[in-house]
Design an enzyme around this catalytic site. Structure first.
Site, mmCIF file in Angstrom:
data_model
loop_
_atom_site.group_PDB
_atom_site.id
_atom_site.type_symbol
_atom_site.label_atom_id
_atom_site.label_comp_id
_atom_site.label_asym_id
_atom_site.label_seq_id
_atom_site.Cartn_x
_atom_site.Cartn_y
_atom_site.Cartn_z
ATOM 1 N N PHE A 37 0.702 -1.238 -0.121
ATOM 2 C CA PHE A 37 0.059 0.011 -0.214
ATOM 3 C C PHE A 37 0.844 1.202 -0.006
ATOM 4 O O PHE A 37 0.379 2.595 -0.374
ATOM 5 C CB PHE A 37 -0.835 0.187 1.062
ATOM 6 C CG PHE A 37 -0.402 -0.259 2.619
ATOM 7 C CD1 PHE A 37 0.100 0.596 3.418
ATOM 8 C CD2 PHE A 37 -0.467 -1.660 3.090
ATOM 9 C CE1 PHE A 37 0.796 0.408 4.451
ATOM 10 C CE2 PHE A 37 0.193 -1.990 4.284
ATOM 11 C CZ PHE A 37 0.732 -0.893 5.048
ATOM 12 N N GLY A 79 1.249 3.641 -3.416
ATOM 13 C CA GLY A 79 0.381 4.617 -3.721
ATOM 14 C C GLY A 79 -0.072 5.634 -2.538
ATOM 15 O O GLY A 79 -0.954 6.299 -2.700
ATOM 16 N N HIS A 80 0.260 5.255 -1.442
ATOM 17 C CA HIS A 80 -0.272 5.963 -0.172
ATOM 18 C C HIS A 80 0.959 6.453 0.813
ATOM 19 O O HIS A 80 0.975 5.769 1.673
ATOM 20 C CB HIS A 80 -1.130 5.115 0.547
ATOM 21 C CG HIS A 80 -2.081 5.784 1.508
ATOM 22 N ND1 HIS A 80 -2.010 6.156 2.610
ATOM 23 C CD2 HIS A 80 -3.292 6.373 1.100
ATOM 24 C CE1 HIS A 80 -2.877 6.717 3.297
ATOM 25 N NE2 HIS A 80 -3.782 6.854 2.286
ATOM 26 N N PHE A 81 1.755 7.208 0.552
ATOM 27 C CA PHE A 81 1.950 8.274 -0.690
ATOM 28 C C PHE A 81 3.324 7.945 -0.941
ATOM 29 O O PHE A 81 4.086 8.010 -0.027
ATOM 30 C CB PHE A 81 1.411 9.590 -0.120
ATOM 31 C CG PHE A 81 0.216 9.655 0.492
ATOM 32 C CD1 PHE A 81 -1.092 9.711 -0.373
ATOM 33 C CD2 PHE A 81 -0.270 10.143 1.600
ATOM 34 C CE1 PHE A 81 -2.375 9.958 0.139
ATOM 35 C CE2 PHE A 81 -1.568 10.145 2.315
ATOM 36 C CZ PHE A 81 -2.483 10.139 1.432
ATOM 37 N N VAL A 103 2.459 6.659 4.263
ATOM 38 C CA VAL A 103 1.477 6.580 5.490
ATOM 39 C C VAL A 103 0.601 5.456 5.447
ATOM 40 O O VAL A 103 -0.122 5.000 4.324
ATOM 41 C CB VAL A 103 0.643 7.874 5.639
ATOM 42 C CG1 VAL A 103 -0.199 7.654 6.809
ATOM 43 C CG2 VAL A 103 1.618 9.041 5.838
#
Length: 162
Positions: free
Chosen positions: A61, A64-66, A71
């Site tokens: 994750f 893309g986050h971020f 985070v």
């Protein structure tokens, strides 16, 4: 200087693994990348449980986050608490029936207090608030370095597998 703690005393003060990753995988139906509990270090009957999630930079994750400020999504922190809650229920019931699965039915009073980032270790504490039949209500808290990162009331129930 005299030795204040013997090696045995220090060993006894370290968190002990109650369920390791293999045991957790036998209890929960989740698999990578969605299995979010690495260890269970405390079980207090059917009332309280403590789990650990080691947050690695390699978590999918974070792509893309971020990308420039990774985070852990808050919803995944809540999912990790819910998975620890499922292990508490499993332990309290002495296992789950083969034809049943434990599903999340609600999250209430959710609060996010700080971000969870690569390198953090989540301490996931869950305590039973009440149980009525197959319905369970628990209080969950995720801590990083002793500080609350998130907290929520978790509602879940056992349902028949389809």
């Amino acid at each position: 200087l005299p030795l204040l703690y013997s090696p045995f005393t220090i060993y006894c003060l370290l968190p002990m693994t109650v369920y390791d990753a293999r045991a957790i995988a036998e209890i929960l139906p989740h698999r990578y990348p969605f299995l979010l509990v690495d260890r269970i270090i405390e079980v207090h009957g059917s009332q309280r449980i403590v789990g650990i999630k080691n947050v690695s930079f390699n978590e999918n994750f974070f792509q893309g986050h971020f990308p420039n400020h990774p985070v852990m999504p808050g919803v995944l922190v809540c999912e990790a608490m819910a998975q620890v809650a499922a292990i508490l229920v499993h332990n309290a019931r002495g296992g789950m029936e083969d034809n049943k699965v434990f599903v999340l039915t609600g999250l209430d009073k959710v609060k996010f207090k700080r971000t969870v980032e690569p390198g953090d270790q989540l301490r996931l504490e869950v305590e039973l608030l009440k149980r009525r039949g197959d319905f369970w209500k628990m209080q969950g808290m995720a801590l990083v370095d002793g500080k609350v990162a998130a907290q929520a009331e978790i509602s879940a129930m056992e349902i028949e597998k389809k």
